[in-house]
Write an enzyme that holds these catalytic residues in place. Structure first.
Site, PDB file in Angstrom:
ATOM      1  N   GLY A  40       0.778  -1.238   0.000  1.00  0.00           N
ATOM      2  CA  GLY A  40       0.000   0.000   0.000  1.00  0.00           C
ATOM      3  C   GLY A  40       0.804   1.281   0.000  1.00  0.00           C
ATOM      4  N   ASN A  51       1.903   2.957  -2.594  1.00  0.00           N
ATOM      5  CA  ASN A  51       1.319   3.869  -3.594  1.00  0.00           C
ATOM      6  C   ASN A  51      -0.007   4.443  -3.102  1.00  0.00           C
ATOM      7  OD1 ASN A  51       2.863   4.052  -6.310  1.00  0.00           O
ATOM      8  ND2 ASN A  51       3.070   1.920  -5.672  1.00  0.00           N
ATOM      9  N   LEU A  67      -3.765  -6.900  -7.927  1.00  0.00           N
ATOM     10  CA  LEU A  67      -3.208  -7.992  -8.726  1.00  0.00           C
ATOM     11  C   LEU A  67      -4.229  -8.890  -9.418  1.00  0.00           C
ATOM     12  CD1 LEU A  67      -0.233  -8.922  -6.377  1.00  0.00           C
ATOM     13  CD2 LEU A  67      -0.346  -7.236  -8.218  1.00  0.00           C
ATOM     14  N   HIS A 120       2.298  -0.069 -13.470  1.00  0.00           N
ATOM     15  CA  HIS A 120       3.017  -1.335 -13.624  1.00  0.00           C
ATOM     16  C   HIS A 120       4.510  -1.061 -13.439  1.00  0.00           C
ATOM     17  CE1 HIS A 120       3.492  -5.468 -14.881  1.00  0.00           C
ATOM     18  NE2 HIS A 120       4.568  -5.065 -15.530  1.00  0.00           N
ATOM     19  N   ASP A 132      -2.339  -5.376 -18.358  1.00  0.00           N
ATOM     20  CA  ASP A 132      -1.229  -4.508 -18.772  1.00  0.00           C
ATOM     21  C   ASP A 132      -1.246  -4.103 -20.245  1.00  0.00           C
ATOM     22  OD1 ASP A 132      -0.312  -4.879 -16.161  1.00  0.00           O
ATOM     23  OD2 ASP A 132       0.849  -6.647 -16.722  1.00  0.00           O
TER      24      ASP A 132
HETATM   25  C1  GAR Z   1       4.054  -1.478  -7.111  1.00  0.00           C
HETATM   26  O1  GAR Z   1       5.419  -1.527  -7.405  1.00  0.00           O
HETATM   27  C2  GAR Z   1       3.230  -1.559  -8.377  1.00  0.00           C
HETATM   28  O2  GAR Z   1       3.855  -0.971  -9.473  1.00  0.00           O
HETATM   29  C3  GAR Z   1       3.104  -3.051  -8.562  1.00  0.00           C
HETATM   30  O3  GAR Z   1       2.946  -3.570  -7.289  1.00  0.00           O
HETATM   31  C4  GAR Z   1       3.625  -2.731  -6.357  1.00  0.00           C
HETATM   32  C5  GAR Z   1       2.678  -2.430  -5.220  1.00  0.00           C
HETATM   33  O4  GAR Z   1       3.331  -1.787  -4.157  1.00  0.00           O
HETATM   34  N1  GAR Z   1       2.005  -3.370  -9.432  1.00  0.00           N
HETATM   35  C6  GAR Z   1       1.988  -4.433 -10.237  1.00  0.00           C
HETATM   36  O5  GAR Z   1       2.877  -5.241 -10.287  1.00  0.00           O
HETATM   37  C7  GAR Z   1       0.718  -4.548 -11.091  1.00  0.00           C
HETATM   38  N2  GAR Z   1       0.895  -5.561 -12.106  1.00  0.00           N
HETATM   39  P1  GAR Z   1       2.501  -1.036  -3.055  1.00  0.00           P
HETATM   40  O6  GAR Z   1       1.388  -1.962  -2.584  1.00  0.00           O
HETATM   41  O7  GAR Z   1       3.477  -0.763  -1.962  1.00  0.00           O
HETATM   42  O8  GAR Z   1       1.955   0.236  -3.657  1.00  0.00           O
END
Ligand code: GAR
Length: 190
Positions: free
Chosen positions: A12, A14, A85, A104, A145
């Protein structure tokens, strides 16, 4: 007020950055955080941020429509996938046409598609001795994607990078760009 619903599955970071970016703004707010992994840390972050968070499982997304119903009830205008995801169900795509944004952690179309998420992406990039990686922010459609790219940023991958050190570089790019690109995308639709 433009209302953003954030969907996530994991740590979380982001979701937190986006919420903090828009906090105190009179025109855009995060109205809820929806997560699909029961003990994901994103739920704790939502609590700390004072944002309503709700867990929905597979059935709620793909069968009963409860997750979509919740987004409607919260009067969300945009859906932001921040480390979410699962494939977005068709009914949700229809409810938010051109208004679902994903991030992504690679330079799509490279290292995208089913199974390519989070750490798996960084492991593959390092294993293939790539010299650069980055982030892609894009609109979401019915395939993993594949939607229209809104923005990409690049970083160098050095021979001594590990999946963890690359993940740290990617998180910095996400922090720097994701909230801003969301902001600009929303403003351009006003
Ligand atoms: C992030 O790096 C995002 O880009 C990636 O998951 C991570 C989540 O981190 N997303 C993907 O891989 C989507 N296919 P977070 O939960 O700390 O934000």
């Amino acid at each position: 007020m433009t209302r953003l619903a954030i969907l996530g599955s994991g740590n979380g970071t982001n979701a937190q950055q986006i919420t903090e970016y828009f906090a105190g703004r009179g025109d855009v707010e995060v109205c809820c955080i929806v997560y699909n992994v029961k003990d994901a840390y994103i739920a704790q972050r939502a609590k700390n941020l004072g944002v309503e968070a709700r867990y929905f499982g597979r059935k709620d997304f793909y069968e009963t429509g409860a997750a979509l119903e919740y987004l409607r009830q919260k009067q969300a205008d945009w859906v932001i996938l921040a480390g979410f995801l699962w494939l977005v169900p068709p009914a949700m795509l229809e409810a938010f046409p051109g208004r679902i944004i994903n991030i992504h952690p690679a330079l799509l179309p490279a290292y995208g598609g089913k199974g390519m998420y989070g750490h798996h992406v960084h492991e593959a990039v390092v294993a293939n001795h790539e010299t650069e990686s980055g982030i892609t922010i894009h609109l979401v459609d019915q395939e993993y994607d594949r939607g229209t790219t809104l923005f990409q940023a690049r970083c160098e991958v050095t021979p001594d990078d590990t999946p963890d050190s690359l993940a740290a570089k990617i998180h910095l790019l996400e922090k720097e760009h994701f909230p801003r690109v969301i902001d600009e995308t929303i403003q351009s639709h006003r």
